[in-house]
Design an enzyme around this catalytic site. Sequence first.
Site, PDB file in Angstrom:
ATOM      1  N   CYS A  42      43.882  35.400  40.550  1.00 58.04           N
ATOM      2  CA  CYS A  42      42.518  35.700  40.178  1.00 58.04           C
ATOM      3  C   CYS A  42      42.437  37.076  39.188  1.00 58.04           C
ATOM      4  O   CYS A  42      43.460  37.907  39.696  1.00 58.04           O
ATOM      5  CB  CYS A  42      41.409  35.701  41.175  1.00 58.04           C
ATOM      6  SG  CYS A  42      39.869  36.076  40.670  1.00 58.04           S
ATOM      7  N   ASP A  44      40.271  39.151  39.729  1.00 54.86           N
ATOM      8  CA  ASP A  44      39.504  40.179  40.797  1.00 54.86           C
ATOM      9  C   ASP A  44      40.148  41.480  40.681  1.00 54.86           C
ATOM     10  O   ASP A  44      41.415  41.394  41.068  1.00 54.86           O
ATOM     11  CB  ASP A  44      39.354  39.453  41.862  1.00 54.86           C
ATOM     12  CG  ASP A  44      38.369  40.307  42.759  1.00 54.86           C
ATOM     13  OD1 ASP A  44      38.726  41.430  43.208  1.00 54.86           O
ATOM     14  OD2 ASP A  44      37.264  39.482  43.235  1.00 54.86           O
ATOM     15  N   ARG A  46      40.598  43.676  43.031  1.00 52.19           N
ATOM     16  CA  ARG A  46      40.765  43.713  44.636  1.00 52.19           C
ATOM     17  C   ARG A  46      42.320  42.964  44.687  1.00 52.19           C
ATOM     18  O   ARG A  46      42.966  42.968  45.910  1.00 52.19           O
ATOM     19  CB  ARG A  46      39.751  43.151  45.535  1.00 52.19           C
ATOM     20  CG  ARG A  46      38.635  44.068  45.311  1.00 52.19           C
ATOM     21  CD  ARG A  46      37.409  43.431  46.309  1.00 52.19           C
ATOM     22  NE  ARG A  46      37.340  42.009  45.685  1.00 52.19           N
ATOM     23  CZ  ARG A  46      36.325  41.062  46.359  1.00 52.19           C
ATOM     24  NH1 ARG A  46      35.701  41.758  47.388  1.00 52.19           N
ATOM     25  NH2 ARG A  46      36.005  40.061  45.705  1.00 52.19           N
ATOM     26  N   HIS A  98      42.165  34.053  46.449  1.00 53.22           N
ATOM     27  CA  HIS A  98      41.658  35.022  47.440  1.00 53.22           C
ATOM     28  C   HIS A  98      40.364  34.604  48.223  1.00 53.22           C
ATOM     29  O   HIS A  98      39.506  34.094  47.316  1.00 53.22           O
ATOM     30  CB  HIS A  98      41.757  36.449  46.875  1.00 53.22           C
ATOM     31  CG  HIS A  98      40.615  36.587  45.838  1.00 53.22           C
ATOM     32  ND1 HIS A  98      39.339  37.182  46.315  1.00 53.22           N
ATOM     33  CD2 HIS A  98      40.496  36.201  44.515  1.00 53.22           C
ATOM     34  CE1 HIS A  98      38.545  37.234  45.196  1.00 53.22           C
ATOM     35  NE2 HIS A  98      39.246  36.671  44.155  1.00 53.22           N
ATOM     36  N   CYS A 101      36.022  34.856  47.007  1.00 49.60           N
ATOM     37  CA  CYS A 101      36.340  34.903  45.335  1.00 49.60           C
ATOM     38  C   CYS A 101      34.858  34.731  44.591  1.00 49.60           C
ATOM     39  O   CYS A 101      34.103  33.615  45.117  1.00 49.60           O
ATOM     40  CB  CYS A 101      37.433  33.901  44.991  1.00 49.60           C
ATOM     41  SG  CYS A 101      37.428  33.652  43.183  1.00 49.60           S
TER      42      CYS A 101
HETATM   43 ZN    ZN Z   1      38.509  35.850  42.582  1.00 50.07          ZN
END
Ligand code: ZN
Length: 225
Positions: A42, A44, A46, A98, A101
């Site tokens: 992803c 993202d 993080r 993750h 998400c």
């Molecule tokens: Zn995500």
Amino acid sequence: MRVLEDLLERNEAWAEGIKKEDPEFFQRLARQQAPGYLWIGCADSRVPANQIVDLLPGELFVHRNVANVVVHTDFNCLSVLQYAVDVLKVKHIMVVGHYGCGGVRAALTDGGFGLIGNWLRHVKDVRDKHAGALAALPSENDRVDRLCELNVVEQVGHVCQNSIVQQAWASGQPLSVHGWVYDVADGLLRDFGLCITSESDLEAVQRQSIEELIARPVRAGRIRG
Ligand code: ZN
């Protein structure tokens, strides 16, 4: 502000730090890359691929998009996949979702409008396919996290159904496709035992993974060690 001075400073310090440990590191890397892995994860912030598995530049080939989706008509993802498999000859591909998400949450709750809504339609398809299993969970957070897990299993299937991967298997090239879920709350990857190494494995392993996943509590994958 036209110059991101702080980031450039950080970059300089980072490169210096690596050269201090290994003076030839960047010159060696500039000549060629030979990563053993392709990470499909992803976007993202993080979930930084290299840091999570503690690999240096040159060791991990990476493709990231919202909600780690593998779509058969996405030329961006397919180009990465082809280069990784045909040219770099990676031995492992991991699809890494993750927990928590945002893309998966939006797909679950019918959020995400405009362009992102079209992209998330692929995750909504996963949601609809497993509607019964998701409805059986008590909270929205559990349903989001279970959909993160199921989405990984389905996207692993898409990687394996791809002609690039199937041709590699047909020619005897060793290639394993794995599905993991990362927990941003503890920094650890969960392995659900999903590993596909041939076209003939695909259907049975994927079905078994989904059955086992649904029978377990959410977030119950094996943490190494
Ligand atoms: Zn995500």
